[in-house]
Each structure stands twice: as C-alpha cells, then as structure tokens.
Write an enzyme that holds these catalytic residues in place. Structure first.
Site, PDB file in Angstrom:
ATOM      1  N   GLY A 271      18.629  -6.973 -20.613  1.00 39.14           N
ATOM      2  CA  GLY A 271      18.896  -7.496 -19.275  1.00 39.14           C
ATOM      3  C   GLY A 271      18.831  -6.312 -18.323  1.00 39.14           C
TER       4      GLY A 271
ATOM      5  CB  CYS B  63      15.195 -11.886 -20.031  1.00 40.44           C
ATOM      6  SG  CYS B  63      16.921 -11.479 -20.297  1.00 40.44           S
TER       7      CYS B  63
ATOM      8  CG  MET C  68      -8.198  14.495  11.310  1.00 36.69           C
ATOM      9  SD  MET C  68      -9.247  15.947  11.436  1.00 36.69           S
ATOM     10  CE  MET C  68     -10.787  15.271  10.846  1.00 36.69           C
TER      11      MET C  68
ATOM     12  CE  LYS D 261     -14.969   9.293   4.126  1.00 41.99           C
ATOM     13  NZ  LYS D 261     -14.122   9.700   5.266  1.00 41.99           N
TER      14      LYS D 261
ATOM     15  CE1 TYR E 231      11.654 -12.147 -24.459  1.00 45.13           C
ATOM     16  CE2 TYR E 231      11.622 -11.714 -26.824  1.00 45.13           C
ATOM     17  CZ  TYR E 231      12.310 -12.074 -25.677  1.00 45.13           C
ATOM     18  OH  TYR E 231      13.646 -12.366 -25.736  1.00 45.13           O
TER      19      TYR E 231
ATOM     20  N   GLY F  98      -3.225   7.872   7.030  1.00 43.84           N
ATOM     21  CA  GLY F  98      -2.375   8.957   7.507  1.00 43.84           C
ATOM     22  C   GLY F  98      -3.124  10.271   7.561  1.00 43.84           C
TER      23      GLY F  98
ATOM     24  CG  HIS G  88      22.751 -15.483  -6.009  1.00 46.06           C
ATOM     25  ND1 HIS G  88      22.447 -16.448  -5.085  1.00 46.06           N
ATOM     26  CD2 HIS G  88      22.987 -16.128  -7.177  1.00 46.06           C
ATOM     27  CE1 HIS G  88      22.523 -17.631  -5.656  1.00 46.06           C
ATOM     28  NE2 HIS G  88      22.855 -17.470  -6.931  1.00 46.06           N
TER      29      HIS G  88
ATOM     30  CB  SER H 282      16.864 -10.601 -24.466  1.00 49.78           C
ATOM     31  OG  SER H 282      16.170 -10.737 -23.255  1.00 49.78           O
TER      32      SER H 282
ATOM     33  NE  ARG I 277     -16.797   9.843   8.107  1.00 49.62           N
ATOM     34  CZ  ARG I 277     -17.491   8.752   7.773  1.00 49.62           C
ATOM     35  NH1 ARG I 277     -18.768   8.864   7.403  1.00 49.62           N
ATOM     36  NH2 ARG I 277     -16.940   7.576   7.788  1.00 49.62           N
TER      37      ARG I 277
ATOM     38  NE  ARG J  24     -14.504   2.605   2.037  1.00 56.31           N
ATOM     39  CZ  ARG J  24     -13.633   2.925   2.982  1.00 56.31           C
ATOM     40  NH1 ARG J  24     -12.797   3.928   2.802  1.00 56.31           N
ATOM     41  NH2 ARG J  24     -13.599   2.262   4.124  1.00 56.31           N
TER      42      ARG J  24
END
Lengths: 885, 885
Positions: free
Chosen positions: B768, B833, B109, B28, B853, B107, B458, B766, B98, B342
C-alpha cells in the site's frame, strides 16, 4: 534398555545435583541439592527435572518411558535413607511435593505437604508420634492442600469449615482444636471432595503422588503461568521441576516450629538477620499469615540450640552464595531442617546498600555488585511511593505513564490547577488529554491523570520530564465537563475531592493514600561511580528548564541530548509574541514578532548553557505544528483578538487554516523551518549570541544545533546553509568565534533508510525513537490507548513499543540508520533522545548497536547509566572480554 | 598544439556529424548533418558542440582554448562554400544562430536570424538583392531578435513600435510597410537598444556572433531552463549545442516563403501531409502566428516545383527516420531549403495510430511501436479535455489531482450536488476537503475542487477511481460557508455560477469552457495487445463498484487488486445499519447490526465477482477509523439519534470518543479487526457465501482476502485464524468447498522491515504505497498541501512522492520487504495497490524489483500495461535480451 536421567536424589549429605543446575532442577531443587552437599540438614528426597516436564508435554501429557520406574527407584532409595516406608501402616514415610521452575513464577502450583496420609497411615503417625492431635492436624492440612492445588477445589471451602469448627468450639486459634475436633474436620473435608469432585479422596499414596506430580506439570501451562511468562519474557520451553521430599514437622508440638528469614534486611539492606517463625505450625501458616509470627531473634531464647545452628547456617549460606539469602526452615522436636534457600527479593535501597557493603566485606567484586541491582528498580528510590502497607480503594487502572505517587484534589483545567497551587493546595490534574498549553497546570499539580493517550503521549512525556507521576489512557473514566465531575466504574468523583495516583502501577485511588518519601541510600553515588567506570555509552538528559538541567547534572548527566525549544514558547509572558509571529501575514511582520522573542530565547539558552558548562547541549529547533500555540477556546480567541487588534474572525480562520488532519505527519519540524526560515534564524541567533556572551564570561559552551524531522537530505542541506549563515553573521557582529555543530534527528523511517545521504550533511545523528515508533509502526502515541490494551490482553504485543524499543522492527530501522550513517561518515556521533533512552532493555540495545550516547529524562539518568554498565558486563560475560573496575 | 574538436561543419552535401550524434550536436545539429549527408538542400553552416558549452562553464564562462580559432576556421570554410564573406560590404554572408540541446527544451534561447547585418552590410544586401524592402525587413527583424534573445530587451518594446508604424501607415500587415518605413523602424529599434542598455547596437558582425553564441550558452542555465530540467529529469551536465548556419531568405519577395509541416496528422495520426506556409516571410512569423499561414497543399499550386521537392523530401525523411517528422523549410526564390527535421509531437491518439500503421507499412517493428507511445499520455484519450483552442479565464491553479475536465455549477455540499444531479444539472463540488461521506456528491458531480489535500488526498484518490476530474489543494480559494460563495485571487464566485476544472493541469476556469469528448483510436486495442505480449507484470484495477469493475475489465484489467469494502458502507440504505453497529455497546448488539449489513455486502461481492469471473479479486477488509462513518453535523446527529432511539448526547459522546488526534495512525485497519473481530467475521462470511453461491452458478470466483495495516505478524496470525475459522464454518454450512487465499497489505515500514516474519503467515503481499509514503516520509496525504508546493519551489523535492514512488527512500523499504518476504516464501505473490500502480516510472520500478502485479484505478490500467511493456523493452535494450512479439 537405558533411559535419560530424569530424577536427581539428595540425602545423607550427598546430592546428584548442585547449585549451578538450576535450568535442569529448577531454583528450589538446585539449592536443596547444594545445601545437602554443604552438609546441612535437609530432609532427603529427589527432584524430577524440568526435562521430565517437557517430555511429559511432548508425550501428550503422559510420562516419558522410564520416568515412572526411575521415580519408584528413587522412592525406594528415599525409604532406605529415612528407614521408613511410603504408605506403611507402622512407620509411614510422608512427602512434600513442590514445584520449582528455573525462576520463581507466580501462578504455578505451589506445595502439597504430608502426602502419603490416609485413614490408615494417619493412625500409624499418631501412634508413632504418640500425638493424635499432630497426626490429624497433618491429615486435615494434607486434604485441604491436595484439595486446593491438585483437585482445584477452592480453598475457602475448607477454610470455612475450619472457621465454623473454631466457632463451635469457641476457640480462637486452630492450635486449640483437639484431636477429635480435627478428626471430625477430616471427615468434613473428605465430604467436600466427594461432593465437589464426585469421587472419594484418593487413599492410595502412589495415586496421591502421581496426581500431585501431574498437577505440578500441568500448572506450567495454566493461564496465569502463561500470562506471567509472556509478560516477563520467560520461555514456555523451560518447564518446571518437581521436588519430592520427606516431611519434617513443625507442627509436632511446642518443641517444633517453622519459619522464614532473610540474611539481611530486605527493606534497608542493613546487615542484620530478620525473619519470623511460628511454634507448632507448618510452613504454609507463615506464608499465609494465618497466625502472626514472632521475630526471629526471639528464637534465640525459645530454642537456643536450633537458633545457633540457624545462625551458623545462614552465615555459611550467605558466604557460600555471596548474596543475601531468603531461607525457609522447620524445627522438628528441636532439630533444625533447611527447606529452601534463594536470593532474597529486596527494595532498590536494600539492593544498593547490600551490594556496596558486600564489596567492602570482600564477598563480591564491583562488577557483581553492579549486576545485583536492577536498573529499572532504581526508579523506586527517586520518587514518592504509596506506603505498601496502606489499604487502597482502587477506582481504576490506566497506563503507568510516569512513576511515583501523588495526592491531591481533582481539578479539570490547568488554570484551576495553577490557581489552587498558588494557595498551596495539592491538586491532581484530570484531563481528556493534555496539550502544550497545559504545561503550567501540569507543573502545578501533584500528578496528572488522562483519559486518552499512551505511554508516549504528551502527558506521559512531559510528566516524566518533570519527574511527576502520571496515569495516562485511563479509558474507564468519563469526564463530565458540565458538572465538573468524572465517573469511573460506577463511582462519581467531584471536583475538589481527593484522589491518589500511583504512576508506577497505573492505579487511580480514591482519597488520600499515605505516601513515603524517596531517600537515596548513603552509598548510592559510590555505587553509581562504579557504573560510570564500566559503561561505554554516555548518558545525557532531556531538559529544557534550568531546574531540569540542574537535576540532570546532579544525577550525573553528561550533557543535554534534547532541549526542546517549544516549551519555552508557552511561558505566559511570551505566548503573545509567539502568537503574533504565527498570525503574521508577511515575513516582515513575522520578523518583528520574532525580534520580541529573541531576547527571551537567548536568556533561556544562557541559563541552560551555564548549568551545563563544559558539557554539550543539543538544542532542537522548533518542532511542533504552529496551531498548537494558538488559542483554542472562544474566550481565549476573544482576548487575543482584542490584544492584537485583529478581528476574532481572522483569528479563528487562521487557527482553522492551520489545523491539520494528522498533525503528527503534518507541517512541523524542519518543514516549518523551510517555509518560515526566519523562525529558525531567530533561534540560531539566540543560541550563538548566548554562547558567545557566556564564552566571554569564561564558561565553556558546547552548543549542538539539532534540526528535527528531516526526511530528505535536501531539507538538511537547505537549512544547514541558513544556520551557518546566521551563525557566521552573529560571530562577525560580535567579533568572536565559537565552536558549534549542526546535526539532525533521525525520526522518520525515510531518514534512517537514506542515512548515508543525510550523514554527508550532518555532524551528528540523534534517533527520535518516539516519532520513529509512531511512523514505523503507524501508531499515534496519542491514540494507541484505544487498542493497545486489547493487544496485550490478546497476546499480540508483549510490550508497549513506546516504553521499550521494538528491537525487531524499529530496532532494525535504527541499525540500518547507524550502518548507513557510519558508512558515509565513520566518526559520526550518534545518540538517541526518545523516552527509550532511560529504559534498560533499550539502553542495552543502544549499547549493542554501537551508539555513542542515550538521552533521557533527568530522573532516569541513573537508570540509564546502570543499564549501560550492565550492557558492558553482560557483553563481557559472553565475549570473555575482561572488564576492570 | 592540438585541441579537442568542438565545431562540426556541414555543407555541399557533406557533414562532419550525423543523426546518432545527438548528445554531442544536439537534436537540431545532428538532424541538419543527417539531412546534409542525405543530399538535401540544407544551408551550410556548423554546429558548436555541447562539449563546448560545458567547457565554457568549466572555464568560468570563457571560451575553452582553441574554440575561437576553430570557430573562425569554420567560418572561413563557410565563406568559401557560400562564396560570400561575413561582414563584407559587397556580398555579406548572413547567419542564423540557434540553440539545440539533446532534447527540445522550453526556456532556452531560440533563434537569431540575419546575423551579420549592420548599417553597412544592409546596403550591400539591398544592392545585391535589388530589393530595399527585403534588406531593411531583414535588418529590423535582426535587431528585434537580437534585442530580445541576446540583449534581453522585452519583445513588446519592438512589437509596439511595429504596431504603431502600421497604424501610422494605416496598413494591416507588415508586408505592406515600405522600405522607407522599415528603415525608419530600424532607427527606432536601435534607439530602444541604446535607451534600454546604454550602449549602441553592436555593428561588428564578429561581436554580434560572439554575443549570440554566449547568449545560447548562458541560456542553458537560466532559471526557466533549470526548472524545466528539474521537472523533467534532464541533467544539467548535458549542455546545449549552437547551430550557426548561412541564411536563406523566405522574405525575398513573392517567390519566397517559409513553412512548417508534419509528415502525418499530429492530432489524429492520419497518413496525410499537413502544415502551413507563408509567402514572403521569415520562419518566426509562422511560429509566432503573426500572420495566418496557408494550408500546405496550396503550395502545390503556388510553387509546384518547390512543392514536388518538398513532397519527395518529406517521404524520404519519414522513411529514413522511420517516424513521423516535424519539418521546417524555407523557399528562397523558388528554391527549397530544409532547415530542420525532428520527430513530431503528437496527441496520444495520433501516437497510437501512427505506431500501429507504421508497423503495418513495415516501417517499424512492434517493439518500436510500443516505445513510440508515452504511457502517461494515453490518459488523454480516456478523459474529456478542454478544447485547446479555447480562450480561458483561469481563476487559480491547484494540484492536477485527477485528469480530465468538467463543467458545472458551483455547489458546496454533497447533498446539494446529488439533488441538482437528479435534476440533470451539471455541478462542480467545491469543498475544503472531502471525506467518505462525500462519495455520493462526488459521484453526482462533473468534477471536484478542494482547497486542501495533496495528490493522494481522499478527493484525489476517489476521483481518480471514478475517472472524474479533480483539482485538489487549491489553497488560493477561500470558501465562505455563510454566504455560499468562494473568493479566489480577488474574484467572488457564487453558488450556482459555472466553472470549469482542468484536472490534468490543475486549472480552475471561470465559466463554461468547451470540452472535447475522448475517443479511442480504432486500432487502440490491437496496440494494447502488443503491450500485453511483451510485459511480465500483471495489471489489476482498484475497484469497488460493478461500474468500476466493468470499466476495468473493458480496459483489460487482470483482476481486482484492491476492492475497498468501506465504500460499500456509505450507501444511503446502509449507513444506518453501519452506524448502529458502531454505536453498539455490546458484542451482541454489534452482531445484530452486522446481520443487517451482511446480505448487502454479500450482494456487492457477488456482483463484483461475477464481473471478474475467472480473475482474482482482492478484497480488503474494513480499513478506516470508525468515526468516519458517524454523522458530524448537528442536524445529522439529531436525525440519527431520533432514528436510533438514543439521546443526541450519547451519540455526540460516542462520536467524540472515537475522534482521534492522528486518525491515520490510529484505531483503523486490522486494529479494528482485532478489537471488534465480529466486523471482519461478517465480511469474511459475506465473501465466502458470495463465492459459494456463484460457484454453484458455474462462475469461476477467485477471492483473495486482504488484511490491512499489519505491523506485526501476530496481528495477522490472530486474524487469519479467525478468517479461516469463519470460512470453514460457512463452507461446512453450505456443503461446498472453494479456494481462497489470505494475505496482507504491506503499508507500514515495520511490516516491510519484518516481512520475513509476516510472509510465513501471508499468502500474498500487496504494498500500500500511499500509506507507506505517508508513514515512511511522515507526510499526511491530507496535510502536505501546506508545504509541498514550497518544497518544489525551493528545489527540495522534485516530484510529489504521492504521485511517483520515491525510489530512494520508500523504494528502498519496498525492496527490503520484497527481499525478506521472498526469502521466507520464495513463491510469495507480491503486488502494489497504491495509486502509484498507474504511474509509469513507478510501474517500471515495480517491474525492476520483481513484483508480480500492479493495481491502479480502472482508467490507468492501459497506462500501467504500456508502462509495464516499456519496462521490459528498456530492460532488454540494456541486457541485450531478445523480446519477440
């Protein structure tokens, strides 16, 4: 053109090789060379080196260049030495061909004697010895041995014919068959060869020799040998040597004999010459047990000259090798020939006694004495074993989960086990798997048999802690709850029937097998005191009862490395309060229940602290998931509901809500401490109050509070703050300060990986290698039974990682944890308290990576201590660093 | 003595600060300074820096030396500028105070307006403005705001009095209260302060100012702010600035107003000026929604001059900041003052549209455009959401396990869900937890609600894959199976009742909430093409159905990174054959059952390969434990037994024998492949046959065969040999060669630790990360519900490691795996993955450590792609490496 030397000659008091050339000449070859050089009568011959064996494999199973020529040159030299000729029609040289790897290896081709005999040379042998019977006896033995080990025709084929012949002739011993009988046997033996193989028995001695040598080479890579090597960590690159030696004959008549002997008693270690011999026999008869041998001392009367020579030789050999020797000899017409010498296999008791006595005799030093005893073997002396002579009806084999043996009636529930034990009846507890509820039944039983679970399953761990035998994961068994029976490989065993367990081999045996009680040799503790002087690693015990703690202290434990508090919760008098605590709906109700438990826990701790006065005691705060404490059967739930004044439904609901898909990875360990801080607060209060009260009684108490299953340093920070707060409060109340420390288990991969962060908060680390193995490998200790056996069979794994630390994987993680932990806190005390702490290879690993201590079940403390000493001695061997005892 | 500068003045067209000083002045303060420098009318004032805030904390919550004096000096300067005096009885300067942190933070003031008023100055204000009503309106507002945010008296206390007054006076709007009414309200407000706090409302303006500043400082460390920071990774060391500004008044009568506006439409991104204003009001009225504002365009008619100024200013601001602005303004007696500007918050659609259009307008470059859109936010556009304006009856909150929203009738079984879905009825499937058997029901449902299980349970994984909303681990719910109801926080919901799930927030809502359909903005794919040009990381999808694969391809997936074959086994037409396979007692019987499955599997693979033609498809061989496929309920077992012609007992026994204590660590993954090689052989045959048949149809098939749960290289060696053997055999049969590769998942810590060994055998890795998180942390994804929420509450963990990769621990392991893997094979292709593959922070991590990847559920492909582009842009920012699009 010059080739590599592959063949090493020995004879006429001089050998190319010597005792320290075992890697090249094999154990047998090196010792034969040594005995030759020592001036002992050894039949001359030559050793084809292990290098030749590997060159044979590298050369697509053909002899490497030069080998055949070198072999022939040595054969000529042997003919010269012996003044005989191989394959000669007048005075034929006969040979023995034997394998000989670096270490003795079952599964390898063994021995062919009398090689060089054929229809022609046998006549020369008969003429020269003037003993037809001897010649044809030698010939039929040769055909049988060659047929068996070179041509791979089953031995029974030959033995059946021998038996039939004896029946025909109505004689009992083959000694009583005549020369003609043996001649006919030779013909029949040859017919078998022709029949089975489609070719005639090879008559050409050179062909016989080449075939025998190749058979030895080939046997290096037969299936049994490969399996044995895998199991024993022997490299396939070592290869085997081949010993070709001129024959001497123990079967030349009543002035000839053959025998084996030990320079000391291999069962007890007593310093006395033991062994047996057979008159008019060849070596294999003794080994095969075809005839019963006579005690070696009888030889003194029967052939005093030969015996005197043997006596001086065996003493010379023991002094030379400075170890108990296992020797083979043959007496040919009263003259003694040495065929082999090697370190004798012995029981643990014999190993300890021999080692200590040899030190006293000045033969060896203490370091050597320590290295003479295999740490793992020590376990033999601590547990009952099945009499090795007993004939056993083996029903099945499971995992050898806890050593020792036990006999008892089959029972299927812990309650039943306890009831019968109260009536002084011996029982074997047979369960699908055990849970903490079974502690009472396990304690009451002589042994535990489970269908499921691996080497680190609940049953295995608890049994080992109790020093009780256990066979786990015996998946051949199907328990039939309804009929109270189990079936195993076709047999049905009823409740109440006797069975015997061999926890050291995993065998389940029908009926009562005879057991032998364990006995410690007299000089055992003297021996252990030498180990204590050498080792750097401290050895503690895992113990949670006064009994266990006392046992541990007796075996020389230097503290308790793991006191599992949960086992104290299962006591009959307490479980109700514990269940109240778990079922409490509010913190207040939970605290009320905990208030009932606290005096009991304090009592436990006081007893253990007292037994361990002056030594550290590491107490692990509550670890297992709460639902383990809840009743599971309908009846139990009903009873508890009545007792507690709640509905069965509420109780089942709670029990169900606590049930987890994967409890091993669930709400347990420090996670319980975080969600229910009042549980740990109660335990800490009990510890500190116990310590203060004993300190007032002038006991020296060194409590170490251990928080389990830390994965993130924030968990430890959170809990440590609360532990310290309670400890401070108690000390203020009692007006007494005591020293205590707060540390953590490192039993999750994440803990090891972030050990630098955790070490900032922890005063000590204790690696929980069971859980670390479970999480790092993704192996549930309770479920590996389903596939690990298959893994061993398919050579995917060599060792059970729950038995010996997987150094490549889990070991890597431990090393990371140690390195990061010490980086953050250089004097961090680090130990391990998994079951691995009592396994020699794992102990050596712990030493090597610089841990401060290992902790194991009380029964394994001595094993760990000796292994720790070995670790130092092996290290000093390679580093030339001097160790003094 | 000179002190550090803490206070930054702005006014009369000149400011000490500027826009890039956000860290020091807060967002601000920096923007106010910037607007001042741009020559816009901004009420003069000063900003107390964030440094001052931190110095206040470092100084034990007292002002650091020099601050008070500096503040007074700036106040004097402000009085000078405004030609008014703070607390003056004639022409009092009034202030707004402010907070303003580096980033906007709920949260904290917020605002106190009209500070400086007291019983004395209010009279001066009235006199000067000649407007009693205005003066007392300002005064009562001041007391309320000060009471609320500085004195922490609940706002409702004041609002109740205002409401009562309006009722007394029978007026609807506070605008219609008279000056006397307001005077009386002031008295009543003061009485409340006295009553609640025990002291009089502070009359001294200097005291008011100090109290307000301290309140801002203190609010930096209130509980809500700390929690917000923890959740959003904001450092507690940043501190907040305080903006003290001279008041301008929107409540001075009908020529005054206050308003907020956006330079573009924040919902759609359309380039049009939007916003609202209130005549005769102060700023908070707009924000609080006390009165309904008028559309901003009306201002053009009502106050054309002010509107014209506003129009030129907003355009100037957008051009200056090159981003859509959210502005606050006040009109005092026709003169426009700017209070704040802003970057405007916007929906994902607006973010994309604005970014693309600004590039076209030449305002920003493509790189900036990419960084303007938060990857995670993209998910909003892909799923239905609950209309933000709807009023909701929230029953409970669970874990936001899969985004989107769904409305339907409650059902408790998958069968029921499928049945109703066939009748075109919408259902929500409510389960304790789901298992692979529920796939059909989940597919049929509009959303899934589970009582247990975490973000990687799951239910969560499958729902995310399906793009279906899911709330998991909603432990407030108790399902009553008997009565087919569930209770939740007192309410009882019957089967058939409608509920709504918000899978993005975790809310469970009673009744049918209105949903908004997702719509992709027109220029979405153009925007994504820019991301594609920037990113290095490839993005694949996890998919196992043609539907999913097509969706994935539509979203631009570059192949399939994980095709789970087990889901194909649950299809109704197949499960019988699968069960036959599992229950087979011999290898032959198992092969026979597999022969039935093979054409189905082949068909699946062909479809997926076809959709993905030209792109790689990684197929994971069977992974879950076999018992998951078996029927569990009595009825199901009965039916299957009848179908298969075996006894129910045999079936239950088998099912029980397959049950494991910790299935996650049990007989699954490659362990199944090793004990039952014929299963994997069938799958490989299906893959290779499918690939060959499609190749013949000129499709380009790139199959990658992935072996799960490798822990030891020997497992891979064993299986790879068999895979290759089958592949060779199939290719020989078909007379066609195709390319395929064999790789492995790295999902066990041991695999990562021994990656150098495994890489020798593997053609790709890969990671997991779900399983790796489970094993490394020791967290069962299905059981973390019991304690993880508590962990967040107690600040032990900040983030769910199943949502965002735990970079400190699991990340360390991944780095070890990558390093060791590439050391052994430098060109090893490596991806992940796990579900983390679609989470922006995790994607950035994968980029940083050099993976090739990521693979994620189809719906997250675009998120991953944008995150991958961000990773490059952030990297290039710090490395100054130039990226060109």
């Amino acid at each position: 053109m010059s080739f590599k030397k592959y063949v090493y000659f020995f004879g006429s008091g001089k050998a190319d090789g010597k005792a320290n050339m075992k890697n090249l000449l094999g154990g047998k070859g090196a010792n034969i060379a040594e005995m030759t050089n020592l001036g002992m009568a050894v039949p001359a011959g030559f050793t084809i080196s292990t290098d030749a064996c590997m060159a044979y494999y590298d050369n697509d199973k053909k002899y490497p260049p030069g080998l055949w020529d070198e072999l022939q040159k040595n054969l000529l030299k042997l003919e010269d030495t012996m003044s005989m000729k191989f394959g000669d029609s007048n005075d034929p040289l006969l040979l023995s061909v034997r394998s000989g790897a670096r270490v003795s290896m079952p599964g390898m081709m063994d021995t062919v004697l009398n090689l060089g005999l054929n229809d022609r040379t046998v006549k020369a042998l008969a003429a020269k010895s003037n003993n037809d019977r001897f010649a044809y006896d030698s010939y039929r033995r040769f055909i049988m041995m060659f047929g068996d080990v070179v041509l791979e025709i089953k031995r029974e084929n030959f033995e059946d014919l021998l038996k039939k012949k004896k029946e025909e002739k109505k004689v009992k011993s083959d000694n009583h068959l005549s020369a003609d009988d043996l001649k006919e046997l030779v013909d029949r033996y040859k017919a078998i060869v022709k029949n089975k193989k489609g070719f005639d028995f090879p008559e050409d001695p050179q062909e016989q020799l080449k075939m025998a040598i190749n058979a030895v080479f080939d046997s290096w890579n037969n299936k049994r040998a490969i399996t044995y090597r895998k199991l024993n960590g022997i490299s396939g690159d070592w290869g085997t040597a081949v010993n070709v030696q001129s024959m001497v004959f123990g079967n030349m008549g009543d002035t000839s004999a053959t025998g084996v002997a030990f320079t000391r008693d291999p069962s007890t270690g007593e310093k006395k010459f033991c062994g047996e011999y057979l008159i008019n026999a060849q070596g294999e008869d003794v080994v095969a047990g075809i005839r019963t041998g006579k005690p070696i001392l009888d030889l003194k009367k029967e052939m005093p000259e030969a015996y005197d020579t043997l006596e001086s030789i065996y003493q010379k050999l023991e002094n030379h090798y400075k170890d108990m020797q296992d020797i083979e000899f043959t007496i040919q017409d009263k003259k003694l020939y040495m065929l082999q010498t090697r370190s004798g296999k012995r029981t643990a008791a014999a190993a300890v006694r021999t080692a200590v006595e040899m030190v006293k005799e000045g033969l060896i030093d203490k370091k050597t004495a320590l290295l003479r005893v295999n740490p793992e073997q020590l376990g033999q002396m601590l547990h009952r074993i099945i009499d090795p002579k007993a004939k056993l009806a083996v029903l099945a084999e499971g995992l050898p989960a806890s050593p020792g043996a036990g006999v008892g009636q089959v029972v299927f529930t812990s309650e039943h086990a306890e009831k019968l034990a109260e009536q002084n009846q011996d029982v074997i507890l047979v369960r699908l798997e055990t849970s903490p509820e079974d502690i009472g039944g396990m304690d009451a039983a002589q042994g535990i048999l489970t269908v499921r679970g691996g080497m680190a399953s609940h049953a295995a761990l608890v049994a080992r802690g109790m020093g009780k035998c256990c066979v786990a994961g015996c998946s051949d068994i199907q328990i039939d709850d309804k009929n109270q029976t189990f079936t195993v490989n076709g047999a049905v065993i009823n409740e109440g029937e006797f069975i015997t367990l061999d926890g050291s081999s995993g065998r389940v045996i029908k009926g009562k097998a005879p057991l032998i009680k364990p006995e410690l040799p007299e000089n055992f503790f003297e021996f252990m005191s030498w180990a204590d002087q050498v080792r750097r690693l401290k050895v503690r015990a895992n113990a949670e009862t006064t009994d266990d703690a006392s046992k541990a202290r007796k075996f020389g434990a230097e503290g308790i490395g793991l006191c599992r508090t949960e086992h104290m919760f299962f006591d009959k008098g307490r479980i109700k309060a514990v269940r109240e605590m778990i079922l409490a709906e509010t913190e207040e109700a939970r605290k009320k229940a905990l208030d009932k438990i606290i005096p009991m826990q304090k009592g436990d701790f006081k007893e253990i602290f007292k037994v361990m006065s002056g030594l550290p005691v590491t107490i692990r705060l509550l670890d297992p998931p709460l639902h383990e404490f809840l009743p599971h059967t309908k009846e139990d739930i009903k009873e508890l509901a009545r007792d507690m004044g709640v509905s069965e439904e509420v109780l089942s609901d709670k029990s169900r809500s606590l049930k987890e898909m994967n409890p091993m990875l669930g709400h347990r360990g420090c996670r319980l401490g975080i969600t229910y801080p009042e549980i740990y607060e109660m335990q800490v209060r009990a510890i500190i109050e116990a310590a203060i009260e004993l300190t007032k009684e002038n006991e020296k108490v060194i409590p170490e509070i251990m928080i389990p299953l830390i994965g993130h340093v924030n968990e430890l920070t959170f809990l440590k703050e609360r532990v310290n707060k309670v400890a401070e409060a108690v000390m203020n109340e009692k007006g007494n300060k005591i020293e205590y420390s707060v540390g953590t288990m490192i039993e999750l991969p994440r803990a090891a990986l972030t050990a630098d962060k955790i070490a900032v908060e922890a005063e000590f680390f204790s690696f929980g290698t069971n859980d670390l193995t479970q999480t790092c490998y993704g192996f549930s200790r309770d479920d590996t039974g389903n596939f690990l056996l298959d893994y061993f069979k398919k050579n995917i794994l060599e060792k059970d990682p729950f038995v010996s630390i997987d150094q490549e994987g889990i070991g890597e993680l431990i090393k990371i944890g140690v390195k990061k932990g010490r980086k953050a806190k250089s004097d961090l005390k680090i130990g391990i308290c998994g079951e691995h702490g009592g396994e020699p290879l794992s102990v050596e690993f712990c030493h090597r990576i610089g841990l401060d201590y290992v902790s194991c079940s009380p029964y394994r403390v001595v094993i760990a201590k000796l292994a720790a000493a070995h670790a130092v001695l092996k290290e000093s061997k390679s580093s030339k660093h001097k160790i003094r005892i």
